[in-house]
Scaffold this motif. Sequence first.
Motif, mmCIF file in Angstrom:
data_model
loop_
_atom_site.group_PDB
_atom_site.id
_atom_site.type_symbol
_atom_site.label_atom_id
_atom_site.label_comp_id
_atom_site.label_asym_id
_atom_site.label_seq_id
_atom_site.Cartn_x
_atom_site.Cartn_y
_atom_site.Cartn_z
ATOM 1 N N ASP A 166 -2.790 -56.832 -0.239
ATOM 2 C CA ASP A 166 -4.187 -56.761 -0.637
ATOM 3 C C ASP A 166 -5.033 -57.721 0.195
ATOM 4 O O ASP A 166 -6.133 -57.368 0.634
ATOM 5 N N ALA A 167 -4.537 -58.925 0.435
ATOM 6 C CA ALA A 167 -5.277 -59.887 1.255
ATOM 7 C C ALA A 167 -5.425 -59.372 2.680
ATOM 8 O O ALA A 167 -6.490 -59.525 3.291
ATOM 9 N N LYS A 214 -5.512 -56.182 3.620
ATOM 10 C CA LYS A 214 -6.467 -55.073 3.613
ATOM 11 C C LYS A 214 -7.901 -55.589 3.458
ATOM 12 O O LYS A 214 -8.816 -55.070 4.095
ATOM 13 N N ILE A 215 -8.113 -56.616 2.637
ATOM 14 C CA ILE A 215 -9.454 -57.195 2.497
ATOM 15 C C ILE A 215 -9.886 -57.815 3.812
ATOM 16 O O ILE A 215 -11.019 -57.643 4.256
ATOM 17 N N TYR A 216 -8.994 -58.539 4.459
ATOM 18 C CA TYR A 216 -9.317 -59.117 5.755
ATOM 19 C C TYR A 216 -9.655 -58.025 6.759
ATOM 20 O O TYR A 216 -10.618 -58.131 7.506
ATOM 21 N N THR A 255 -10.804 -54.995 6.299
ATOM 22 C CA THR A 255 -12.046 -54.266 6.050
ATOM 23 C C THR A 255 -13.276 -55.169 6.096
ATOM 24 O O THR A 255 -14.345 -54.719 6.501
ATOM 25 N N GLU A 256 -13.167 -56.423 5.722
ATOM 26 C CA GLU A 256 -14.332 -57.288 5.612
ATOM 27 C C GLU A 256 -14.516 -58.234 6.795
ATOM 28 O O GLU A 256 -15.630 -58.509 7.198
#
Length: 74
Positions: free
Chosen positions: A55-56, A58-60, A62-63
């Motif tokens: 999850d970390a 994927k957040i990195y 995309t953001e």
Amino acid sequence: MLNARDRRDWPPEEGAAAGLQGFTVDKTFFSSLKGILLETELVFGIILASVFSYDAFKIYWTEMAPRATQGDQQ
């Protein structure tokens, strides 16, 4: 005279066998209820850590990762 109390205070013997003295495995523990719960907790912890890591990432991705804008694509 040396008795059992005096022998306890001596430093441990050197060698490979002395290093493994405190790391024996109680095989009945793993088949007990507490052992099974510990194994389940460890597996759940590994799965949870893997999900958080994914999850970390994927957040990195995309953001935070640089993205090409429409002006850069042309």
